[in-house]
Design a protein around this motif. Structure first.
Motif, short mmCIF file in Angstrom:
data_model
loop_
_atom_site.label_atom_id
_atom_site.label_comp_id
_atom_site.label_asym_id
_atom_site.label_seq_id
_atom_site.Cartn_x
_atom_site.Cartn_y
_atom_site.Cartn_z
N ILE A 1 0.83 -1.20 0.00
CA ILE A 1 0.00 0.00 0.00
C ILE A 1 0.87 1.25 0.00
N GLY A 2 2.03 1.20 0.67
CA GLY A 2 2.91 2.36 0.69
C GLY A 2 3.50 2.65 -0.67
N ASP A 3 3.96 1.61 -1.36
CA ASP A 3 4.54 1.81 -2.69
C ASP A 3 3.47 2.24 -3.69
N PHE A 4 2.28 1.65 -3.57
CA PHE A 4 1.19 2.01 -4.48
C PHE A 4 0.79 3.48 -4.27
N ALA A 5 0.78 3.91 -3.01
CA ALA A 5 0.45 5.31 -2.71
C ALA A 5 1.46 6.25 -3.36
N LYS A 6 2.73 5.89 -3.30
CA LYS A 6 3.76 6.73 -3.91
C LYS A 6 3.60 6.79 -5.42
N LEU A 7 3.34 5.62 -6.02
CA LEU A 7 3.17 5.59 -7.47
C LEU A 7 1.94 6.37 -7.92
N GLY A 8 0.89 6.35 -7.10
CA GLY A 8 -0.35 7.04 -7.46
C GLY A 8 -0.43 8.46 -6.97
N ARG A 9 0.63 8.90 -6.24
CA ARG A 9 0.69 10.27 -5.71
C ARG A 9 -0.50 10.58 -4.80
N VAL A 10 -0.82 9.61 -3.92
CA VAL A 10 -1.88 9.81 -2.93
C VAL A 10 -1.34 9.33 -1.59
N SER A 11 -2.11 9.55 -0.55
CA SER A 11 -1.68 9.13 0.78
C SER A 11 -2.17 7.71 1.08
N VAL A 12 -1.47 7.04 1.99
CA VAL A 12 -1.90 5.72 2.44
C VAL A 12 -3.27 5.82 3.11
N ARG A 13 -3.46 6.89 3.85
CA ARG A 13 -4.74 7.09 4.53
C ARG A 13 -5.88 7.15 3.52
N MET A 14 -5.64 7.84 2.39
CA MET A 14 -6.68 7.95 1.36
C MET A 14 -6.99 6.58 0.76
N LEU A 15 -5.95 5.77 0.51
CA LEU A 15 -6.18 4.44 -0.04
C LEU A 15 -6.99 3.58 0.92
N ARG A 16 -6.70 3.69 2.21
CA ARG A 16 -7.48 2.94 3.19
C ARG A 16 -8.94 3.37 3.19
N HIS A 17 -9.15 4.68 3.02
CA HIS A 17 -10.52 5.18 2.97
C HIS A 17 -11.24 4.67 1.73
N TYR A 18 -10.56 4.66 0.60
CA TYR A 18 -11.16 4.16 -0.63
C TYR A 18 -11.48 2.67 -0.51
N ASP A 19 -10.65 1.94 0.21
CA ASP A 19 -10.91 0.51 0.44
C ASP A 19 -12.16 0.36 1.31
N ALA A 20 -12.24 1.17 2.37
CA ALA A 20 -13.37 1.07 3.30
C ALA A 20 -14.69 1.40 2.63
N THR A 21 -14.67 2.33 1.66
CA THR A 21 -15.91 2.73 0.97
C THR A 21 -16.18 1.89 -0.27
N GLY A 22 -15.27 0.95 -0.59
CA GLY A 22 -15.47 0.09 -1.74
C GLY A 22 -15.10 0.72 -3.07
N LEU A 23 -14.48 1.89 -3.03
CA LEU A 23 -14.10 2.55 -4.28
C LEU A 23 -12.90 1.88 -4.94
N LEU A 24 -11.92 1.49 -4.14
CA LEU A 24 -10.71 0.86 -4.68
C LEU A 24 -10.26 -0.22 -3.70
N ILE A 25 -10.68 -1.42 -3.97
CA ILE A 25 -10.38 -2.54 -3.09
C ILE A 25 -9.03 -3.14 -3.49
N PRO A 26 -8.15 -3.44 -2.54
CA PRO A 26 -6.84 -4.02 -2.87
C PRO A 26 -6.98 -5.30 -3.69
N ALA A 27 -5.97 -5.55 -4.51
CA ALA A 27 -5.99 -6.78 -5.32
C ALA A 27 -5.85 -8.00 -4.43
N ALA A 28 -5.17 -7.83 -3.30
CA ALA A 28 -4.99 -8.95 -2.37
C ALA A 28 -4.75 -8.41 -0.97
N VAL A 29 -5.15 -9.17 0.03
CA VAL A 29 -4.92 -8.83 1.42
C VAL A 29 -4.33 -10.04 2.12
#
Length: 271
Positions: A4-32
């Protein structure tokens, strides 16, 4: 895959934002990872992330973003949304700039209160006048409403007069009349000809009036100070306004409005 940290850097977003998108179902991780709970993403998910950020920055709510993405929006549709949003933002910027200019104009008036020179006001008869005119509607009497409406009307009127072979016979004139909460703006040019078939402008005879007048120098966005001076003179001398207010553009500079010279005419009667 990427953490998630590397993906956040590549996407120029924060880890916190990615977690929020996961929680809302907008962008679910490919694997957990089942043991650690670590989230992993693949490169293909950057495309969805880019769409989420683009739509969010266009002003859509996350729920709206989710609905749009579920409909599988393509690049062409996204580009169309961008063009529409850009136009909306540009209009908003123009409106905000006009409001700020209006506030600055009001502040200048406030700063000069108590220093109005009513000696500049002249009461005089104004002869009847025939004009060719165009009319349109403004949202209110303030310069922020009037200027965007009236400024483009004169080039169009000049074009139509030239096409009709009609030569203006004096300086441009404007007058206003109420239209409910709005204002009907009339932009005219004196002419010596009458109406004829096929003309795409109106020919109007303005009546003779007795007017309290003052010459305003400068941008019409600052006209309110001159109008308040007129109002003070009218009240102090026992008159009251009648009819429509007129503006005669004695020296008109469309490219340098701060150099303009305008006679303001308010029709008045005694008592």
């Amino acid at each position: 895959m990427f953490t998630i940290g590397d993906f956040a850097k590549l996407g120029r977003v924060s880890v916190r934002m990615l977690r929020h998108y996961d929680a809302t179902g907008l962008l679910i991780p490919a694997a957990v990872d089942a043991a650690s709970g670590y989230r992993y993403y693949n490169a293909g998910q950057l495309g969805r992330l880019n769409r989420i950020i683009a739509l969010k920055d266009l002003g859509f709510t996350l729920q709206q973003v989710r609905t749009i993405l579920d409909d599988e929006i393509d690049v062409g549709e996204l580009r169309g949304m961008l063009r529409l949003r850009r136009a909306q933002l540009e209009a908003q910027l123009s409106a905000d700039a006009a409001r700020l200019a209006g506030v600055e104009a009001r502040l200048r008036i406030i700063e000069t209160e108590g220093h109005m020179n009513t000696e500049d006001v002249v009461l005089k008869p104004v002869a009847p006048l025939r004009i060719a005119e165009l009319a349109d509607t403004a949202a209110g009497y303030g310069p922020e409403h009037i200027s965007p409406v009236i400024v483009p009307m004169y080039p169009e009127l000049f074009r139509r007069l030239e096409a009709a072979g009609v030569t203006p016979a004096g300086p441009a004139i404007a007058y206003y009349e109420p239209a409910g909460d709005a204002v009907t703006v009339h932009a005219g040019m004196p002419v010596a000809t009458g109406p004829s078939a096929g003309q795409d402008f109106a020919v109007v005879d303005l009546p003779a009036i007795s007017a309290a007048t003052i010459v305003h120098h400068g941008h019409m966005d600052d006209v309110m100070g001159s109008l308040q001076t007129l109002a003070r003179w009218i009240e102090d001398n026992g008159y009251r306004p009648v009819g429509y207010h007129r503006e005669v553009y004695l020296d008109y500079h469309p490219d340098k409005p701060e150099e303009g010279v305008t006679e303001l005419q308010v029709a008045v009667t005694q008592g």
